[in-house]
Write a protein that holds these residues in place. Structure first.
Motif, PDB file in Angstrom:
ATOM      1  N   SER A 106     -12.929   4.423  -9.876  1.00  0.00           N
ATOM      2  CA  SER A 106     -12.649   3.035  -9.528  1.00  0.00           C
ATOM      3  C   SER A 106     -11.146   2.788  -9.574  1.00  0.00           C
ATOM      4  CB  SER A 106     -13.368   2.086 -10.486  1.00  0.00           C
ATOM      5  OG  SER A 106     -13.181   0.748 -10.078  1.00  0.00           O
ATOM      6  N   ILE A 107     -10.606   2.299  -8.457  1.00  0.00           N
ATOM      7  CA  ILE A 107      -9.171   2.058  -8.316  1.00  0.00           C
ATOM      8  C   ILE A 107      -8.944   0.579  -8.040  1.00  0.00           C
ATOM      9  CG2 ILE A 107      -7.108   2.616  -6.971  1.00  0.00           C
ATOM     10  CD1 ILE A 107      -8.419   5.283  -6.239  1.00  0.00           C
ATOM     11  N   ASN A 108      -8.074  -0.043  -8.822  1.00  0.00           N
ATOM     12  CA  ASN A 108      -7.722  -1.450  -8.614  1.00  0.00           C
ATOM     13  C   ASN A 108      -6.708  -1.583  -7.482  1.00  0.00           C
ATOM     14  OD1 ASN A 108      -8.833  -3.045 -11.186  1.00  0.00           O
ATOM     15  ND2 ASN A 108      -8.093  -1.051 -11.844  1.00  0.00           N
ATOM     16  N   PHE A 109      -6.809  -2.651  -6.727  1.00  0.00           N
ATOM     17  CA  PHE A 109      -5.775  -2.934  -5.733  1.00  0.00           C
ATOM     18  C   PHE A 109      -5.713  -4.432  -5.482  1.00  0.00           C
ATOM     19  CE2 PHE A 109      -9.410  -3.152  -2.979  1.00  0.00           C
ATOM     20  CZ  PHE A 109      -9.044  -3.940  -1.901  1.00  0.00           C
ATOM     21  N   MET A 110      -4.571  -4.880  -4.984  1.00  0.00           N
ATOM     22  CA  MET A 110      -4.424  -6.256  -4.538  1.00  0.00           C
ATOM     23  C   MET A 110      -4.512  -6.280  -3.017  1.00  0.00           C
ATOM     24  SD  MET A 110      -3.977  -8.478  -7.025  1.00  0.00           S
ATOM     25  CE  MET A 110      -2.986  -9.844  -6.429  1.00  0.00           C
ATOM     26  N   PRO A 111      -5.327  -7.163  -2.433  1.00  0.00           N
ATOM     27  CA  PRO A 111      -5.432  -7.211  -0.973  1.00  0.00           C
ATOM     28  C   PRO A 111      -4.089  -7.384  -0.271  1.00  0.00           C
ATOM     29  CG  PRO A 111      -7.173  -8.513  -1.971  1.00  0.00           C
ATOM     30  CD  PRO A 111      -6.255  -8.100  -3.085  1.00  0.00           C
ATOM     31  N   ASN A 112      -3.141  -8.074  -0.913  1.00  0.00           N
ATOM     32  CA  ASN A 112      -1.834  -8.281  -0.289  1.00  0.00           C
ATOM     33  C   ASN A 112      -1.052  -6.985  -0.119  1.00  0.00           C
ATOM     34  OD1 ASN A 112      -2.237 -11.021  -0.123  1.00  0.00           O
ATOM     35  ND2 ASN A 112      -1.191 -11.493  -2.026  1.00  0.00           N
ATOM     36  N   ALA A 113      -1.483  -5.930  -0.796  1.00  0.00           N
ATOM     37  CA  ALA A 113      -0.788  -4.649  -0.672  1.00  0.00           C
ATOM     38  C   ALA A 113      -1.389  -3.772   0.420  1.00  0.00           C
ATOM     39  CB  ALA A 113      -0.816  -3.899  -2.006  1.00  0.00           C
ATOM     40  N   VAL A 114      -2.383  -4.301   1.130  1.00  0.00           N
ATOM     41  CA  VAL A 114      -2.998  -3.561   2.227  1.00  0.00           C
ATOM     42  C   VAL A 114      -2.587  -4.232   3.530  1.00  0.00           C
ATOM     43  CG1 VAL A 114      -5.164  -2.844   3.302  1.00  0.00           C
ATOM     44  CG2 VAL A 114      -4.944  -2.840   0.811  1.00  0.00           C
ATOM     45  N   TYR A 115      -1.751  -3.543   4.295  1.00  0.00           N
ATOM     46  CA  TYR A 115      -1.273  -4.095   5.559  1.00  0.00           C
ATOM     47  C   TYR A 115      -2.333  -3.951   6.641  1.00  0.00           C
ATOM     48  CZ  TYR A 115       1.572  -4.498   9.802  1.00  0.00           C
ATOM     49  OH  TYR A 115       2.058  -4.853  11.031  1.00  0.00           O
TER      50      TYR A 115
END
Length: 268
Positions: A106-115
Motif C-alpha cells: 500500500s502506497i500513499n499519494f496525493m491526487p495533486n501529485a498525479v498529472y
C-alpha cells in the motif's frame, strides 16, 4: 500509525509547476536532493490471521519521522518526490516480500501529485518489472488534506488504476474531507476508517454505531472497510464483532524502517 502521507503538498504547488517538469519527473522516476527510505506496517486479515498487506511509510535516511522528510519537499519538487517515493517503496518491497506471494503493497499519494494517471505510473511499473513485483499487488491510498477541487480528475486516476489491476483506497475516512460525498463520487475498493473512530470504540456506543453503519454501507456498495490505529484487544474484539476484517495498528506491529516487522500475538 503514521498520520502523514508521502506527499503533503497542496494544489498551489501543482499550479506552480509546468507540464514539462511534471512529465520529466514521471519519466525519470524522481530524483530528490536528499536521502529517504521506507518503513513498513502490516495490515492483517483477522479472519484468516494472515498478513493482507504492508503499508509503506516514508522515513528519513537515518529513520527520522515522516515530517522531517516532508518538510524538505519544496513546491517545485512535488512530482519528483511522489515518483521517487513510489519507486523506492516498490524496490524495497521487491527485496523484502516473499516472491510469488499475494501480499499487497500500500502506497500513499496525493491526487495533486498525479498529472496524468497513465503517464505518472510508468516509473512505478518499470520498478515493479525490475524487481519482479506483481503490479496486481499494488494498492494506492489517497488522502485529501483540503477540500477536493477536481473530483473528476481523481475519478480518472481511480479508473486508470483499476484498469491496471491496482487496489484503491480512501485514507482517513471519517476525518476531515474524506466523507460520504467523496465515497459516493469515487467508489474506491477500500475505505480506511480513521483512527479517531477506532480509538476507544469498545467503550463508545456512538463510535460503534457509526462504524456499524459504515460496515453495512460498505457491504451494500462492495467496498471493504479497513480499521487503522488499533491499539487494544478491546478495540479489536469490538471491530471483529462489527464485521471488520482488515485491521492495522500498534496492537499488531509498529512500522519498522527498512524491514518487515514481526507481528505480535493478538489472538487470531
Amino acid at each position: 500509525m503514521d498520520r502523514v502521507p508521502l506527499v503533503a503538498v497542496g494544489r498551489n504547488a501543482q499550479n506552480a509547476a509546468g507540464g514539462t517538469q511534471r512529465c520529466g519527473a514521471c519519466r525519470s522516476g524522481g530524483g530528490v536532493p536528499f536521502g529517504f527510505t521506507m518503513a513498513f506496517q502490516p495490515i492483517i486479515d483477522i479472519l484468516t490471521g494472515k498478513i493482507w498487506a504492508y503499508e509503506a511509510l516514508v522515513r528519513g535516511a537515518g529513520g527520522e519521522g515522516a515530517q522531517t522528510v516532508l518538510d524538505r519537499v519544496s513546491a517545485d519538487m512535488i512530482y519528483a518526490f511522489d515518483q521517487a517515493c513510489r519507486v523506492r517503496a516498490v524496490e524495497m518491497a521487491g527485496a523484502l516480500f516473499v516472491p510469488g506471494g499475494d501480499i499487497k503493497l500500500s502506497i500513499n499519494f496525493m491526487p495533486n501529485a498525479v498529472y496524468e494517471p497513465n503517464a505518472c505510473i510508468r516509473a512505478t511499473l518499470a520498478a515493479a518489472a525490475r524487481v519482479g513485483f506483481d503490479k496486481r499487488n499494488l494498492m494506492f491510498e489517497f488522502t485529501e488534506n483540503e477540500r477536493m477541487q477536481d473530483v473528476a480528475h481523481v475519478r480518472r486516476i481511480i479508473a486508470a488504476y483499476r484498469a491496471q489491476g491496482f487496489t484503491t483506497a480512501i485514507d482517513d475516512f471519517g476525518a476531515g474531507y474524506a466523507g460520504l460525498g467523496l465515497l459516493a463520487e469515487l467508489h474506491p475498493d477500500v475505505i480506511k476508517l480513521d483512527m479517531m473512530l477506532i480509538r476507544g470504540i469498545d467503550t463508545s456506543a456512538v463510535k460503534r454505531s457509526i462504524v456499524a453503519a459504515v460496515v453495512a454501507l460498505g457491504a451494500d456498495l462492495g467496498i471493504e472497510p479497513l480499521a487503522e490505529g488499533i491499539e487494544t484487544p478491546g478495540e479489536l474484539a469490538t471491530l471483529r464483532a462489527l464485521g471488520v476484517r482488515l485491521c492495522q495498528g500498534y496492537l499488531f506491529a509498529k512500522p519498522e524502517t527498512g524491514a518487515l516487522p514481526p507481528v505480535a500475538a493478538w489472538g487470531s
